[in-house]
Design an enzyme around this catalytic site. Sequence first.
Site, PDB file in Angstrom:
ATOM      1  N   CYS A  32       0.835  -1.211   0.000  1.00  0.00           N
ATOM      2  CA  CYS A  32       0.000   0.000   0.000  1.00  0.00           C
ATOM      3  C   CYS A  32       0.868   1.259   0.000  1.00  0.00           C
ATOM      4  O   CYS A  32       1.548   1.545   0.987  1.00  0.00           O
ATOM      5  CB  CYS A  32      -0.907  -0.063   1.231  1.00  0.00           C
ATOM      6  SG  CYS A  32      -1.742   1.465   1.650  1.00  0.00           S
ATOM      7  N   CYS A  35       0.099   3.761   2.719  1.00  0.00           N
ATOM      8  CA  CYS A  35       0.565   3.211   4.010  1.00  0.00           C
ATOM      9  C   CYS A  35       2.046   3.521   4.198  1.00  0.00           C
ATOM     10  O   CYS A  35       2.475   3.917   5.288  1.00  0.00           O
ATOM     11  CB  CYS A  35       0.353   1.699   4.070  1.00  0.00           C
ATOM     12  SG  CYS A  35      -1.358   1.165   3.972  1.00  0.00           S
TER      13      CYS A  35
END
Length: 133
Positions: A32, A35
């Site tokens: 991600c 993230c």
Amino acid sequence: MSSSTVELTKDNFDEIVSGAGFVLIDFWAEWCGPCRSFAPVFERAAQRHDDLVFAKVDTEAQPELAAAFEIRSIPTLMIVRDNIAVFAQPGALPEPALEDVIRQARSLDMDEVRASVAEQQAKAQGGPQAGDE
């Protein structure tokens, strides 16, 4: 993961979250991009607020935890105070916003929060409400 954050797993979750009065949880995954961009912001906050527990849940390695908290989007930041989730929001927060969320969570009157939770549970169970005659 730095020494200022803890990795949460299904095996240590209850022990860590129950044992700490204030836990910030970052639900994330390696693949991600947002993230990965939020990770250094989370780490810096962990270093500034060493009285709080900063924890990370790798949603790929811990799908049961992600499912238990109905995580649909990552990163998701959750704050748990006194075993009550008081904040949960998907998306990578910028540093000033994260600091503001921490400030607000610190200032919560947990007696009011517990009373509100009890009232919501009573409503869900069809019980009497505060102020009912």
